[in-house]
Design a protein around this motif. Sequence first.
Motif, PDB file in Angstrom:
ATOM      1  N   PRO A  26       0.817  -1.224   0.000  1.00 31.92           N
ATOM      2  CA  PRO A  26       0.000   0.000   0.000  1.00 31.92           C
ATOM      3  C   PRO A  26       0.846   1.267   0.000  1.00 31.92           C
ATOM      4  O   PRO A  26       0.514   2.245  -0.683  1.00 31.92           O
ATOM      5  CB  PRO A  26      -0.825  -0.125   1.288  1.00 31.92           C
ATOM      6  CG  PRO A  26      -0.901  -1.595   1.544  1.00 31.92           C
ATOM      7  CD  PRO A  26       0.439  -2.119   1.115  1.00 31.92           C
ATOM      8  N   SER A  27       1.936   1.281   0.765  1.00 38.72           N
ATOM      9  CA  SER A  27       2.818   2.453   0.802  1.00 38.72           C
ATOM     10  C   SER A  27       3.491   2.676  -0.550  1.00 38.72           C
ATOM     11  O   SER A  27       3.670   3.830  -0.983  1.00 38.72           O
ATOM     12  CB  SER A  27       3.878   2.272   1.891  1.00 38.72           C
ATOM     13  OG  SER A  27       4.801   3.342   1.888  1.00 38.72           O
ATOM     14  N   MET A  28       3.852   1.601  -1.237  1.00 39.11           N
ATOM     15  CA  MET A  28       4.493   1.730  -2.543  1.00 39.11           C
ATOM     16  C   MET A  28       3.541   2.289  -3.590  1.00 39.11           C
ATOM     17  O   MET A  28       3.970   3.028  -4.486  1.00 39.11           O
ATOM     18  CB  MET A  28       5.030   0.360  -2.987  1.00 39.11           C
ATOM     19  CG  MET A  28       6.214  -0.138  -2.155  1.00 39.11           C
ATOM     20  SD  MET A  28       6.737  -1.832  -2.573  1.00 39.11           S
ATOM     21  CE  MET A  28       7.460  -1.569  -4.192  1.00 39.11           C
ATOM     22  N   THR A  29       2.263   1.966  -3.490  1.00 36.43           N
ATOM     23  CA  THR A  29       1.298   2.538  -4.441  1.00 36.43           C
ATOM     24  C   THR A  29       1.278   4.060  -4.325  1.00 36.43           C
ATOM     25  O   THR A  29       1.200   4.773  -5.331  1.00 36.43           O
ATOM     26  CB  THR A  29      -0.119   1.986  -4.201  1.00 36.43           C
ATOM     27  OG1 THR A  29      -0.550   2.326  -2.877  1.00 36.43           O
ATOM     28  CG2 THR A  29      -0.157   0.483  -4.355  1.00 36.43           C
ATOM     29  N   THR A  30       1.369   4.567  -3.110  1.00 38.07           N
ATOM     30  CA  THR A  30       1.373   6.018  -2.886  1.00 38.07           C
ATOM     31  C   THR A  30       2.695   6.642  -3.327  1.00 38.07           C
ATOM     32  O   THR A  30       2.724   7.654  -4.038  1.00 38.07           O
ATOM     33  CB  THR A  30       1.131   6.332  -1.399  1.00 38.07           C
ATOM     34  OG1 THR A  30      -0.108   5.750  -0.999  1.00 38.07           O
ATOM     35  CG2 THR A  30       1.083   7.833  -1.162  1.00 38.07           C
ATOM     36  N   SER A  31       3.809   6.020  -2.906  1.00 41.45           N
ATOM     37  CA  SER A  31       5.127   6.572  -3.202  1.00 41.45           C
ATOM     38  C   SER A  31       5.438   6.579  -4.699  1.00 41.45           C
ATOM     39  O   SER A  31       6.031   7.531  -5.212  1.00 41.45           O
ATOM     40  CB  SER A  31       6.200   5.764  -2.461  1.00 41.45           C
ATOM     41  OG  SER A  31       7.491   6.183  -2.800  1.00 41.45           O
ATOM     42  N   LEU A  32       5.039   5.524  -5.403  1.00 41.40           N
ATOM     43  CA  LEU A  32       5.348   5.403  -6.828  1.00 41.40           C
ATOM     44  C   LEU A  32       4.245   5.956  -7.721  1.00 41.40           C
ATOM     45  O   LEU A  32       4.372   5.934  -8.946  1.00 41.40           O
ATOM     46  CB  LEU A  32       5.605   3.930  -7.177  1.00 41.40           C
ATOM     47  CG  LEU A  32       6.772   3.253  -6.440  1.00 41.40           C
ATOM     48  CD1 LEU A  32       6.842   1.776  -6.793  1.00 41.40           C
ATOM     49  CD2 LEU A  32       8.089   3.942  -6.759  1.00 41.40           C
ATOM     50  N   GLY A  33       3.149   6.430  -7.111  1.00 45.95           N
ATOM     51  CA  GLY A  33       2.031   6.952  -7.886  1.00 45.95           C
ATOM     52  C   GLY A  33       1.400   5.895  -8.762  1.00 45.95           C
ATOM     53  O   GLY A  33       1.042   6.144  -9.918  1.00 45.95           O
ATOM     54  N   ALA A  34       1.262   4.687  -8.220  1.00 42.29           N
ATOM     55  CA  ALA A  34       0.761   3.544  -8.998  1.00 42.29           C
ATOM     56  C   ALA A  34      -0.509   2.993  -8.371  1.00 42.29           C
ATOM     57  O   ALA A  34      -0.868   3.326  -7.233  1.00 42.29           O
ATOM     58  CB  ALA A  34       1.820   2.456  -9.059  1.00 42.29           C
ATOM     59  N   SER A  35      -1.199   2.153  -9.129  1.00 41.97           N
ATOM     60  CA  SER A  35      -2.402   1.492  -8.615  1.00 41.97           C
ATOM     61  C   SER A  35      -2.013   0.204  -7.900  1.00 41.97           C
ATOM     62  O   SER A  35      -0.871  -0.252  -7.972  1.00 41.97           O
ATOM     63  CB  SER A  35      -3.349   1.176  -9.769  1.00 41.97           C
ATOM     64  OG  SER A  35      -2.791   0.180 -10.614  1.00 41.97           O
ATOM     65  N   MET A  36      -2.985  -0.387  -7.215  1.00 43.76           N
ATOM     66  CA  MET A  36      -2.758  -1.653  -6.525  1.00 43.76           C
ATOM     67  C   MET A  36      -2.296  -2.725  -7.509  1.00 43.76           C
ATOM     68  O   MET A  36      -1.333  -3.452  -7.253  1.00 43.76           O
ATOM     69  CB  MET A  36      -4.043  -2.102  -5.821  1.00 43.76           C
ATOM     70  CG  MET A  36      -3.945  -3.433  -5.095  1.00 43.76           C
ATOM     71  SD  MET A  36      -5.496  -3.924  -4.292  1.00 43.76           S
ATOM     72  CE  MET A  36      -6.437  -4.507  -5.714  1.00 43.76           C
ATOM     73  N   GLY A  37      -2.961  -2.805  -8.654  1.00 40.06           N
ATOM     74  CA  GLY A  37      -2.607  -3.813  -9.646  1.00 40.06           C
ATOM     75  C   GLY A  37      -1.222  -3.611 -10.227  1.00 40.06           C
ATOM     76  O   GLY A  37      -0.513  -4.579 -10.504  1.00 40.06           O
ATOM     77  N   GLU A  38      -0.825  -2.338 -10.407  1.00 38.82           N
ATOM     78  CA  GLU A  38       0.498  -2.064 -10.977  1.00 38.82           C
ATOM     79  C   GLU A  38       1.620  -2.478 -10.032  1.00 38.82           C
ATOM     80  O   GLU A  38       2.658  -2.985 -10.473  1.00 38.82           O
ATOM     81  CB  GLU A  38       0.615  -0.575 -11.312  1.00 38.82           C
ATOM     82  CG  GLU A  38      -0.201  -0.162 -12.534  1.00 38.82           C
ATOM     83  CD  GLU A  38      -0.191   1.338 -12.765  1.00 38.82           C
ATOM     84  OE1 GLU A  38      -0.299   1.759 -13.930  1.00 38.82           O
ATOM     85  OE2 GLU A  38      -0.079   2.099 -11.770  1.00 38.82           O
ATOM     86  N   VAL A  39       1.434  -2.251  -8.737  1.00 41.67           N
ATOM     87  CA  VAL A  39       2.457  -2.675  -7.779  1.00 41.67           C
ATOM     88  C   VAL A  39       2.453  -4.188  -7.629  1.00 41.67           C
ATOM     89  O   VAL A  39       3.512  -4.821  -7.542  1.00 41.67           O
ATOM     90  CB  VAL A  39       2.243  -1.986  -6.422  1.00 41.67           C
ATOM     91  CG1 VAL A  39       3.240  -2.503  -5.387  1.00 41.67           C
ATOM     92  CG2 VAL A  39       2.400  -0.482  -6.563  1.00 41.67           C
ATOM     93  N   GLN A  40       1.270  -4.801  -7.606  1.00 39.45           N
ATOM     94  CA  GLN A  40       1.191  -6.260  -7.533  1.00 39.45           C
ATOM     95  C   GLN A  40       1.849  -6.912  -8.749  1.00 39.45           C
ATOM     96  O   GLN A  40       2.362  -8.024  -8.666  1.00 39.45           O
ATOM     97  CB  GLN A  40      -0.261  -6.712  -7.435  1.00 39.45           C
ATOM     98  CG  GLN A  40      -0.909  -6.434  -6.087  1.00 39.45           C
ATOM     99  CD  GLN A  40      -2.384  -6.795  -6.078  1.00 39.45           C
ATOM    100  OE1 GLN A  40      -3.055  -6.757  -7.119  1.00 39.45           O
ATOM    101  NE2 GLN A  40      -2.904  -7.132  -4.910  1.00 39.45           N
ATOM    102  N   LEU A  41       1.850  -6.193  -9.883  1.00 36.43           N
ATOM    103  CA  LEU A  41       2.460  -6.731 -11.107  1.00 36.43           C
ATOM    104  C   LEU A  41       3.946  -6.988 -10.919  1.00 36.43           C
ATOM    105  O   LEU A  41       4.516  -7.883 -11.565  1.00 36.43           O
ATOM    106  CB  LEU A  41       2.229  -5.760 -12.266  1.00 36.43           C
ATOM    107  CG  LEU A  41       2.720  -6.206 -13.649  1.00 36.43           C
ATOM    108  CD1 LEU A  41       2.050  -7.520 -14.068  1.00 36.43           C
ATOM    109  CD2 LEU A  41       2.463  -5.107 -14.682  1.00 36.43           C
ATOM    110  N   SER A  42       4.603  -6.243 -10.020  1.00 36.90           N
ATOM    111  CA  SER A  42       6.032  -6.473  -9.769  1.00 36.90           C
ATOM    112  C   SER A  42       6.272  -7.874  -9.211  1.00 36.90           C
ATOM    113  O   SER A  42       7.319  -8.489  -9.456  1.00 36.90           O
ATOM    114  CB  SER A  42       6.589  -5.418  -8.806  1.00 36.90           C
ATOM    115  OG  SER A  42       6.053  -5.569  -7.507  1.00 36.90           O
TER     116      SER A  42
END
Length: 415
Positions: A35-51
């Motif tokens: 959740p913190s990475m979605t905010t820091s990277l300006g990404a959605s939940m799905g985009e961070v989960q894609l990593s």
Amino acid sequence: MKTIHYDHRGVADMLALCLIPISGFATDIYLPSLPSMTTSLGASMGEVQLSILIFMVSGGIGQLFAGSLLDCYGRFRLSNTALLIFSLTCFCIAWLPDLHVLYAMRAIQGIAVAFIIVAKRAHFMDLYSGERLKHFTSMFSIIWSIAPIVAPFFGGYLQKAFGWQSNFYFLGGMSLLILLLTLRYGGETNKNYHAFELNPTVRIYGSMLGTRDFALALLILGLSFGMIMLFGMASPFIIEHTWHFSPVITGYCALLSGAALMTGGIISRTLIRTPLNRKIPFALGLQILSASLLIGASLLFASSLYVMMAFVIIQHMVVGFVFNNFYGYCLGRFTRNAGVLSGLSGGGFYVLSSLFSYGSASVLAVKSQMVLGVAYLLLTIGVIMMYLLFRKSEQHRIKQHGIEARVPLQLVTQH
């Protein structure tokens, strides 16, 4: 080429076992930070989960060819080079916080980790045989389940104290330390080098995947471990966004999940001589009952962290039990090409579990306790279907080859 000194073999074994769970550790440690990475990277939940998906797929595909190259060129130099690359890419992610950098580095990390874990599994196949080898292979999934216990728990505290980049600084430093120790105490273990030839290698892979019971066992592994990955992907958002708990609580929940996974593996090890057809149906029945009750509890009562975790513990304990049995089955199915077998077994279920988990998280949009229960139920039904086909295939093989039914099927090895 440096070989392992006899007096250093115990230390080398310990270092190899420490690297067996590196694939899970490299992902699980930053689950509370999603959740913190979605905010820091300006990404959605799905985009961070894609990593996570990128890492798992590249790692799975990497394992498919890593085994052949390790059989050809040896374990020591390739695995050490991969460990150095893994360390450097961890520091790169922390230094350059960008979504596309994250994707690129995770893809490279997946391939590097593939060489590391295939080499370390083959380490034991090179040095040991018989009951001693069975002792180590039965420990693999138990040791591997240490990552879901320790990594998110530790990662939750790192996230709260220092932010999400600290997870990758820790991974980079830890892998660098293990590399230095491996250079001091490790050595080459491969005694049977095979020249790398593409066509024969493809035929070996085709022969293994064409073996029906082996292919079905891989599908069972992929569906089973997909449940663990699904929880890892979805739980931070359920716990931190829906229920507004801290990343530390996510870490505690992941710790309970990992402990359940390890407990299931330990139970399976105590029943290693019990035939699969006597223990797996009971385990799958318990699993489908647990998933159904989780859905029912979500509909009849208010969702809560305690209710969800009670059923998650049961679900993941059964996953650990089923996974340990079928992973041992796969590793014991063909032993002549240890590197190829290790790569195909690990890489195959890696790719499958990442696709099943990410597909479930994306299609079902797992953001609540009830939807998590639905996803568990669907994946369990998939496991049951694959197991029924597996049993039919095993019965045919027993009849065809005259293998006595009383022999534990997971211990039968075909050379």
